[in-house]
Design an enzyme around this catalytic site. Structure first.
Site, PDB file in Angstrom:
ATOM      1  N   MET A  67       0.844  -1.200   0.000  1.00 20.28           N
ATOM      2  CA  MET A  67       0.000   0.000   0.000  1.00 20.28           C
ATOM      3  C   MET A  67       0.880   1.251   0.000  1.00 20.28           C
ATOM      4  O   MET A  67       0.410   2.344   0.326  1.00 20.28           O
ATOM      5  CB  MET A  67      -0.939  -0.018   1.204  1.00 20.28           C
ATOM      6  CG  MET A  67      -1.901  -1.207   1.144  1.00 20.28           C
ATOM      7  SD  MET A  67      -3.413  -0.949   2.055  1.00 20.28           S
ATOM      8  CE  MET A  67      -2.780  -0.834   3.702  1.00 20.28           C
ATOM      9  N   GLY A  68       2.163   1.077  -0.337  1.00 19.51           N
ATOM     10  CA  GLY A  68       3.049   2.239  -0.422  1.00 19.51           C
ATOM     11  C   GLY A  68       3.535   2.678   0.953  1.00 19.51           C
ATOM     12  O   GLY A  68       3.470   1.910   1.911  1.00 19.51           O
ATOM     13  N   ALA A  69       4.038   3.949   1.022  1.00 15.39           N
ATOM     14  CA  ALA A  69       4.707   4.446   2.240  1.00 15.39           C
ATOM     15  C   ALA A  69       5.758   3.411   2.646  1.00 15.39           C
ATOM     16  O   ALA A  69       5.773   2.899   3.765  1.00 15.39           O
ATOM     17  CB  ALA A  69       3.712   4.710   3.361  1.00 15.39           C
ATOM     18  N   LEU A  70       6.619   3.137   1.704  1.00 17.59           N
ATOM     19  CA  LEU A  70       7.523   1.991   1.825  1.00 17.59           C
ATOM     20  C   LEU A  70       8.631   2.220   2.854  1.00 17.59           C
ATOM     21  O   LEU A  70       9.059   3.351   3.095  1.00 17.59           O
ATOM     22  CB  LEU A  70       8.150   1.679   0.460  1.00 17.59           C
ATOM     23  CG  LEU A  70       7.153   1.382  -0.663  1.00 17.59           C
ATOM     24  CD1 LEU A  70       7.907   1.048  -1.953  1.00 17.59           C
ATOM     25  CD2 LEU A  70       6.203   0.243  -0.296  1.00 17.59           C
ATOM     26  N   GLY A 103      11.089  -2.921   5.544  1.00 16.03           N
ATOM     27  CA  GLY A 103      10.332  -4.179   5.555  1.00 16.03           C
ATOM     28  C   GLY A 103       9.858  -4.526   4.152  1.00 16.03           C
ATOM     29  O   GLY A 103      10.050  -5.649   3.663  1.00 16.03           O
ATOM     30  N   HIS A 104       9.260  -3.537   3.468  1.00 13.99           N
ATOM     31  CA  HIS A 104       8.812  -3.763   2.092  1.00 13.99           C
ATOM     32  C   HIS A 104       9.995  -4.099   1.188  1.00 13.99           C
ATOM     33  O   HIS A 104       9.919  -4.981   0.331  1.00 13.99           O
ATOM     34  CB  HIS A 104       8.135  -2.506   1.528  1.00 13.99           C
ATOM     35  CG  HIS A 104       6.892  -2.078   2.236  1.00 13.99           C
ATOM     36  ND1 HIS A 104       6.839  -0.945   3.010  1.00 13.99           N
ATOM     37  CD2 HIS A 104       5.652  -2.623   2.277  1.00 13.99           C
ATOM     38  CE1 HIS A 104       5.615  -0.800   3.489  1.00 13.99           C
ATOM     39  NE2 HIS A 104       4.865  -1.803   3.061  1.00 13.99           N
ATOM     40  N   GLN A 133     -10.366  -2.692   2.346  1.00 14.76           N
ATOM     41  CA  GLN A 133      -9.849  -3.393   3.524  1.00 14.76           C
ATOM     42  C   GLN A 133      -9.785  -2.502   4.754  1.00 14.76           C
ATOM     43  O   GLN A 133      -9.349  -2.929   5.815  1.00 14.76           O
ATOM     44  CB  GLN A 133      -8.487  -4.039   3.241  1.00 14.76           C
ATOM     45  CG  GLN A 133      -7.324  -3.061   3.130  1.00 14.76           C
ATOM     46  CD  GLN A 133      -6.063  -3.777   2.703  1.00 14.76           C
ATOM     47  OE1 GLN A 133      -5.951  -4.255   1.585  1.00 14.76           O
ATOM     48  NE2 GLN A 133      -5.083  -3.853   3.594  1.00 14.76           N
ATOM     49  N   GLU A 179       5.588 -11.664   7.223  1.00 16.62           N
ATOM     50  CA  GLU A 179       5.008 -12.333   8.395  1.00 16.62           C
ATOM     51  C   GLU A 179       4.513 -11.320   9.427  1.00 16.62           C
ATOM     52  O   GLU A 179       3.877 -11.696  10.399  1.00 16.62           O
ATOM     53  CB  GLU A 179       6.057 -13.263   9.024  1.00 16.62           C
ATOM     54  CG  GLU A 179       6.319 -14.478   8.161  1.00 16.62           C
ATOM     55  CD  GLU A 179       7.309 -15.449   8.782  1.00 16.62           C
ATOM     56  OE1 GLU A 179       8.005 -15.070   9.743  1.00 16.62           O
ATOM     57  OE2 GLU A 179       7.393 -16.580   8.276  1.00 16.62           O
ATOM     58  N   SER A 209       4.233   1.148   7.889  1.00 18.91           N
ATOM     59  CA  SER A 209       3.963   2.468   7.313  1.00 18.91           C
ATOM     60  C   SER A 209       3.273   3.360   8.342  1.00 18.91           C
ATOM     61  O   SER A 209       3.388   4.579   8.309  1.00 18.91           O
ATOM     62  CB  SER A 209       3.058   2.326   6.092  1.00 18.91           C
ATOM     63  OG  SER A 209       3.608   1.387   5.205  1.00 18.91           O
TER      64      SER A 209
HETATM   65  P1  AMP Z   1       1.475  -3.022   3.412  1.00 20.10           P
HETATM   66  O1  AMP Z   1       2.019  -1.962   2.528  1.00 20.10           O
HETATM   67  O2  AMP Z   1       1.425  -2.644   4.856  1.00 20.10           O
HETATM   68  O3  AMP Z   1       0.184  -3.616   2.892  1.00 20.10           O
HETATM   69  O4  AMP Z   1       2.527  -4.212   3.346  1.00 20.10           O
HETATM   70  C1  AMP Z   1       2.886  -4.813   2.141  1.00 20.10           C
HETATM   71  C2  AMP Z   1       3.640  -6.081   2.437  1.00 20.10           C
HETATM   72  O5  AMP Z   1       4.818  -5.773   3.190  1.00 20.10           O
HETATM   73  C3  AMP Z   1       2.822  -7.063   3.297  1.00 20.10           C
HETATM   74  O6  AMP Z   1       3.043  -8.386   2.832  1.00 20.10           O
HETATM   75  C4  AMP Z   1       3.392  -6.848   4.665  1.00 20.10           C
HETATM   76  O7  AMP Z   1       3.257  -7.962   5.533  1.00 20.10           O
HETATM   77  C5  AMP Z   1       4.857  -6.582   4.342  1.00 20.10           C
HETATM   78  N1  AMP Z   1       5.497  -5.881   5.457  1.00 20.10           N
HETATM   79  C6  AMP Z   1       5.083  -4.731   6.049  1.00 20.10           C
HETATM   80  N2  AMP Z   1       5.893  -4.412   7.083  1.00 20.10           N
HETATM   81  C7  AMP Z   1       6.829  -5.390   7.135  1.00 20.10           C
HETATM   82  C8  AMP Z   1       7.952  -5.646   7.993  1.00 20.10           C
HETATM   83  N3  AMP Z   1       8.256  -4.839   9.002  1.00 20.10           N
HETATM   84  N4  AMP Z   1       8.703  -6.736   7.756  1.00 20.10           N
HETATM   85  C9  AMP Z   1       8.396  -7.588   6.736  1.00 20.10           C
HETATM   86  N5  AMP Z   1       7.360  -7.405   5.900  1.00 20.10           N
HETATM   87  C10 AMP Z   1       6.584  -6.323   6.102  1.00 20.10           C
END
Ligand code: AMP
Length: 284
Positions: free
Chosen positions: A30-33, A36-37, A61, A148, A186
């Protein structure tokens, strides 16, 4: 790195790559990378010829309209980070493109949506499953990478993929943390300085529960951590639970194989989640 803003554009690029026999690794975000991303992008890059990342703040969602409104949107910085990390293709569609009509078919979530995030965020996983299914239909990757950190989401995606897209591999990726243990998110950028300090206590308390455990009732230790966190300013625990990492069945003991400790906590207006894997090596 190519940025595709329409379904037609991205489909055409992917057809060309597939014709050349290239494997496609997909990282939905969902961006704001943050790092982790980027760890997902790097993993995908190491296992595929082409890495495709989507940036889409998926409205279906969000169960809380304020959360959707306040969700950080930082496309230009994201694109720079993706370029540096070796991402090949970014898909950046609009909500109108992804949801041209109001019809969202029911998707079987295998009952994995009935606990934890599912019970506190009504409709959240239906929204997640709907958008991931749409992405998989459009993009048809070889593998897709999920963190995870959103463990329940990973299990639900694994479940629907087995049913609808058995040829796509779902790859779980370890949680990337700040140096004080806070899981990168994010949403962390929405915390003020004091809240940021409090947020780091979530992971510390999860670890504390395990460190303190000496064979007593695990619920007592969980209750102590819940009370401690709830005593912090503007902090409210939604849940801390032990659950099986395949079925999400809630467990009242930690002396079993295949368990994780899960938490969701509001710090100020920001809702944070975390989980840690439990290792069953207690002397009995
Ligand atoms: P999001 O942008 O929050 O929807 O996350 C996109 C993907 O990045 C999802 O599969 C998240 O589980 C993964 N993600 C977000 N934060 C982390 C993190 N700290 N470590 C590993 N994966 C992450």
């Amino acid at each position: 790195m190519l940025v595709c803003k329409t379904i037609k554009e991205v489909s055409e690029v992917l057809v060309l790559n597939r014709e050349q026999g290239k494997s496609i690794g997909f990282v939905p975000t969902m961006g704001a990378l943050h790092r982790g991303h980027i760890s997902l992008i790097e993993r995908a890059k190491s296992e595929n010829d082409i890495v495709l990342c989507s940036i889409f703040v998926n409205p279906t969602q969000f169960n809380n309209p304020d959360d959707l409104k306040n969700y950080p949107r930082t496309f230009d910085v994201d694109a720079e980070m993706l370029e540096k990390s070796g991402c090949d293709l970014v898909f950046f569609p609009t909500a109108e493109m992804m949801y041209p009509d109001q019809f969202y078919p029911d998707i079987d979530l295998g009952g994995l949506d009935l606990v934890m995030e599912g019970s506190f965020r009504q409709g959240h996983f239906k929204g997640v499953a709907t958008i991931v299914k749409k992405f998989f239909e459009i993009l048809n990757p070889n593998s897709a990478y999920f963190g995870e950190k959103d463990y329940q989401q990973y299990l639900i995606i694994k479940h629907i993929t087995k049913h609808y897209f058995p040829h796509i591999s779902i790859i779980p990726c370890a949680i990337i943390r700040e140096s004080d243990g806070l899981a990168m998110s994010s949403r962390n950028m929405l915390l003020n300085e004091k809240e940021r300090e409090t947020a780091s206590l979530i992971n510390k308390e999860l670890k504390n529960i395990i460190i303190k455990y000496k064979g007593e009732n695990i619920q007592d230790l969980i209750n102590q951590s819940v009370s401690f966190l709830n005593e912090q300013p503007n902090t409210k625990v939604e849940y801390i639970v032990v659950a099986n990492q395949e079925t999400l069945e809630i467990s009242d003991t930690i002396e079993k194989e295949g368990l994780r400790l899960f938490a969701a906590v509001y710090v100020g207006k920001v809702r944070l989640i975390d989980n840690i894997k439990l290792f069953c090596n207690f002397a009995t």
